[in-house]
Design an enzyme around this catalytic site. Structure first.
Site, PDB file in Angstrom:
ATOM      1  N   VAL A   1       0.858  -1.171   0.000  1.00  0.00           N
ATOM      2  CA  VAL A   1       0.000   0.000   0.000  1.00  0.00           C
ATOM      3  C   VAL A   1       0.900   1.228   0.000  1.00  0.00           C
ATOM      4  CG1 VAL A   1      -1.742   1.286   1.292  1.00  0.00           C
ATOM      5  CG2 VAL A   1      -1.840  -1.214   1.253  1.00  0.00           C
ATOM      6  N   TYR A   2       0.674   2.118  -0.971  1.00  0.00           N
ATOM      7  CA  TYR A   2       1.421   3.373  -1.044  1.00  0.00           C
ATOM      8  C   TYR A   2       0.645   4.454  -0.298  1.00  0.00           C
ATOM      9  CZ  TYR A   2       4.659   1.349  -4.336  1.00  0.00           C
ATOM     10  OH  TYR A   2       5.632   0.566  -4.907  1.00  0.00           O
ATOM     11  N   LEU A   3       1.384   5.339   0.355  1.00  0.00           N
ATOM     12  CA  LEU A   3       0.776   6.369   1.190  1.00  0.00           C
ATOM     13  C   LEU A   3       1.098   7.765   0.661  1.00  0.00           C
ATOM     14  CD1 LEU A   3       1.834   4.761   4.571  1.00  0.00           C
ATOM     15  CD2 LEU A   3      -0.472   4.771   3.610  1.00  0.00           C
TER      16      LEU A   3
ATOM     17  N   VAL B   1      -3.046   5.634  -0.866  1.00  0.00           N
ATOM     18  CA  VAL B   1      -3.279   6.093  -2.228  1.00  0.00           C
ATOM     19  C   VAL B   1      -3.825   4.945  -3.066  1.00  0.00           C
ATOM     20  CG1 VAL B   1      -2.173   6.964  -4.334  1.00  0.00           C
ATOM     21  CG2 VAL B   1      -1.472   7.826  -2.095  1.00  0.00           C
ATOM     22  N   ARG B   2      -3.106   3.835  -3.063  1.00  0.00           N
ATOM     23  CA  ARG B   2      -3.516   2.673  -3.847  1.00  0.00           C
ATOM     24  C   ARG B   2      -2.708   1.473  -3.416  1.00  0.00           C
ATOM     25  NH1 ARG B   2      -4.132  -0.699  -7.936  1.00  0.00           N
ATOM     26  NH2 ARG B   2      -5.717  -0.384  -9.530  1.00  0.00           N
TER      27      ARG B   2
END
Length: 161
Positions: free
Chosen positions: A1-3, A70-71
């Site tokens: 998971v990107y933040l 983010v996604r």
């Protein structure tokens, strides 16, 4: 998971913060801006968490600090160590959900070794007859794909809010 950072745009600064779960561990990774115009060379700092950590708790911690997801990028990876001109290159076959398959060649290098390492990886990619280099991250590619398909809803109710 990107933040996403609460006070600056990682898109503008060309940085990334990721929480990754593998079969056996959780790793937090900071990726600095790309160093040159042709490769994905960048500073990476990785912190491995204890096996008892839960991804949901790690994400909650970041969210309490103002970061937001983010996604998610889902991939399966097969890795090999490849000897090439006296160096050990990490070769990975990535199967990325929603994107397809990619081969990543990677070397760890000190700043004074960057040009030599770049040339070595370019030569190996040529020897393996790989296609053109892709500098965009899987996250960037998926977000671009999401944006292209966002204007074409699959169902009529997708138009409603």
């Amino acid at each position: 998971v990107y933040l996403a950072h609460p006070a600056r745009s990682f898109v503008q600064t060309d940085e990334a913060l990721r929480v990754r779960r593998t079969d056996s561990k959780i790793v937090i990774t900071y990726k600095g801006p790309k160093i040159d115009a042709t490769t994905k060379t960048r500073t990476e700092i990785e912190l491995e968490l204890s096996e008892s950590a839960a991804v949901s708790d790690v994400l909650r911690l970041w969210e309490h600090l103002g970061f937001r997801p983010v996604r998610e990028v889902k991939k399966d990876r097969e890795s090999w160590a490849v000897s090439w001109h006296g160096r050990e290159v990490q070769a990975c076959l990535d199967r990325v959900a929603g994107l397809g398959e990619f081969i990543e060649l990677e070397l760890s290098a000190e700043p004074e070794q960057l040009e030599e390492s770049r040339q070595l990886l370019t030569a190996l990619a040529g020897r393996l007859q790989l296609g053109a280099s892709e500098r965009r991250s899987y996250l960037e590619l998926l977000l671009e794909k999401d944006a292209r398909t966002a204007d074409t809803p699959e169902k009529a109710e997708d138009w409603s809010e």
